[in-house]
Design a protein around this motif. Sequence first.
Motif, short mmCIF file in Angstrom:
data_model
loop_
_atom_site.label_atom_id
_atom_site.label_comp_id
_atom_site.label_asym_id
_atom_site.label_seq_id
_atom_site.Cartn_x
_atom_site.Cartn_y
_atom_site.Cartn_z
N LEU A 66 -7.44 48.28 54.39
CA LEU A 66 -7.03 47.23 53.46
C LEU A 66 -7.22 47.73 52.04
O LEU A 66 -7.84 48.77 51.81
CB LEU A 66 -7.86 45.96 53.67
CG LEU A 66 -7.75 45.29 55.03
CD1 LEU A 66 -8.75 44.14 55.11
CD2 LEU A 66 -6.36 44.78 55.26
N ALA A 67 -6.71 46.97 51.08
CA ALA A 67 -6.89 47.31 49.66
C ALA A 67 -7.19 46.03 48.90
O ALA A 67 -6.76 44.94 49.29
CB ALA A 67 -5.63 47.98 49.11
N ARG A 68 -7.96 46.17 47.83
CA ARG A 68 -8.26 45.03 46.96
C ARG A 68 -8.07 45.48 45.52
O ARG A 68 -8.14 46.66 45.21
CB ARG A 68 -9.67 44.51 47.20
CG ARG A 68 -10.75 45.46 46.73
CD ARG A 68 -12.14 44.81 46.86
NE ARG A 68 -13.15 45.81 46.65
CZ ARG A 68 -13.79 46.45 47.61
NH1 ARG A 68 -13.52 46.18 48.87
NH2 ARG A 68 -14.71 47.34 47.33
N CYS A 69 -7.85 44.52 44.64
CA CYS A 69 -7.76 44.79 43.21
C CYS A 69 -9.13 44.52 42.60
O CYS A 69 -9.71 43.46 42.84
CB CYS A 69 -6.70 43.91 42.55
SG CYS A 69 -5.04 44.28 43.10
N GLU A 70 -9.59 45.47 41.81
CA GLU A 70 -10.91 45.33 41.21
C GLU A 70 -10.95 46.08 39.89
O GLU A 70 -10.33 47.12 39.74
CB GLU A 70 -11.96 45.92 42.17
CG GLU A 70 -13.37 45.67 41.76
CD GLU A 70 -14.35 46.19 42.81
OE1 GLU A 70 -15.49 46.46 42.43
OE2 GLU A 70 -13.97 46.33 43.99
N GLY A 71 -11.68 45.52 38.94
CA GLY A 71 -11.84 46.17 37.64
C GLY A 71 -11.60 45.19 36.51
O GLY A 71 -11.31 44.01 36.73
N HIS A 72 -11.74 45.69 35.31
CA HIS A 72 -11.57 44.81 34.16
C HIS A 72 -10.25 45.07 33.46
O HIS A 72 -9.62 46.11 33.61
CB HIS A 72 -12.75 44.95 33.18
CG HIS A 72 -12.80 46.26 32.46
ND1 HIS A 72 -11.97 46.58 31.43
CD2 HIS A 72 -13.61 47.34 32.63
CE1 HIS A 72 -12.24 47.80 30.99
NE2 HIS A 72 -13.22 48.28 31.71
N CYS A 73 -9.84 44.06 32.68
CA CYS A 73 -8.62 44.15 31.89
C CYS A 73 -9.02 44.25 30.42
O CYS A 73 -9.95 43.57 29.98
CB CYS A 73 -7.75 42.92 32.13
SG CYS A 73 -7.24 42.77 33.86
N SER A 74 -8.33 45.07 29.67
CA SER A 74 -8.71 45.32 28.28
C SER A 74 -8.29 44.20 27.33
O SER A 74 -8.65 44.23 26.17
CB SER A 74 -8.13 46.65 27.82
OG SER A 74 -6.72 46.62 27.90
N HIS A 75 -7.54 43.22 27.82
CA HIS A 75 -7.11 42.12 26.96
C HIS A 75 -8.29 41.21 26.62
O HIS A 75 -9.21 41.03 27.41
CB HIS A 75 -6.03 41.29 27.65
CG HIS A 75 -4.85 42.09 28.07
ND1 HIS A 75 -3.97 42.66 27.17
CD2 HIS A 75 -4.41 42.46 29.29
CE1 HIS A 75 -3.03 43.32 27.83
NE2 HIS A 75 -3.28 43.22 29.11
N THR A 76 -8.25 40.60 25.45
CA THR A 76 -9.31 39.71 25.01
C THR A 76 -9.03 38.29 25.49
O THR A 76 -7.90 37.81 25.39
CB THR A 76 -9.40 39.72 23.47
OG1 THR A 76 -9.59 41.05 23.03
CG2 THR A 76 -10.53 38.85 22.98
N SER A 77 -10.06 37.62 26.00
CA SER A 77 -9.92 36.22 26.39
C SER A 77 -10.08 35.35 25.15
O SER A 77 -10.77 35.71 24.20
CB SER A 77 -11.00 35.85 27.42
OG SER A 77 -10.82 36.61 28.58
N ARG A 78 -9.42 34.18 25.19
CA ARG A 78 -9.44 33.32 24.00
C ARG A 78 -9.35 31.86 24.40
O ARG A 78 -8.69 31.53 25.39
CB ARG A 78 -8.25 33.70 23.12
CG ARG A 78 -8.21 33.02 21.78
CD ARG A 78 -7.11 33.58 20.95
NE ARG A 78 -5.89 32.80 21.19
CZ ARG A 78 -4.69 33.19 20.81
NH1 ARG A 78 -4.52 34.34 20.23
NH2 ARG A 78 -3.65 32.44 21.05
N SER A 79 -10.04 30.98 23.66
CA SER A 79 -9.94 29.53 23.85
C SER A 79 -9.62 28.89 22.52
O SER A 79 -10.35 29.05 21.55
CB SER A 79 -11.25 28.96 24.39
OG SER A 79 -11.48 29.40 25.69
N ASP A 80 -8.50 28.14 22.47
CA ASP A 80 -8.09 27.44 21.27
C ASP A 80 -8.25 25.94 21.49
O ASP A 80 -7.90 25.43 22.57
CB ASP A 80 -6.62 27.73 20.94
CG ASP A 80 -6.40 29.16 20.51
OD1 ASP A 80 -7.27 29.69 19.79
OD2 ASP A 80 -5.38 29.75 20.90
N PRO A 81 -8.76 25.19 20.48
CA PRO A 81 -8.87 23.74 20.64
C PRO A 81 -7.48 23.10 20.60
O PRO A 81 -6.59 23.55 19.88
CB PRO A 81 -9.71 23.31 19.44
CG PRO A 81 -9.58 24.41 18.46
CD PRO A 81 -9.29 25.67 19.22
#
Length: 136
Positions: A66-81
Amino acid sequence: MRNSLRQPGLVLLLVTCPLLAVLQGVTSKAESGHLGDTDPDRCMRHHFVETITHPIYKCNSKMVLLARCEGHCSHTSRSDPLISFSSVLKQPFKSTCFCCRPHTSKLKAVRLRCSGGTRITATYRYILACSCEECS
């Protein structure tokens, strides 16, 4: 005379091994689609072996790759009001983030042989490629 015969083989081994290592590195980077990316924690596919067994019936088990996806993404997370004209804010923020997810996959099936001669089919998705996509 014996020593002179061993040395050419040793020289050939020393020349060939670094060349093989270089070729393997280029092939693995080209397959992953990240030629310039050297981050080992990036979003990518990882293989593992799992044993498939039926939870109720007495069937033979099968091991599958089997295979799985693992690791981080270089995009920045953001929360706007969010601005609302209602007294109750059900969703006070709009958040954006990126997750390491399957990009392409294919359906696979495994047949298990069970007692009494019956066969049961187990299906699963085999991940072909992973990518960073916006989380939902």
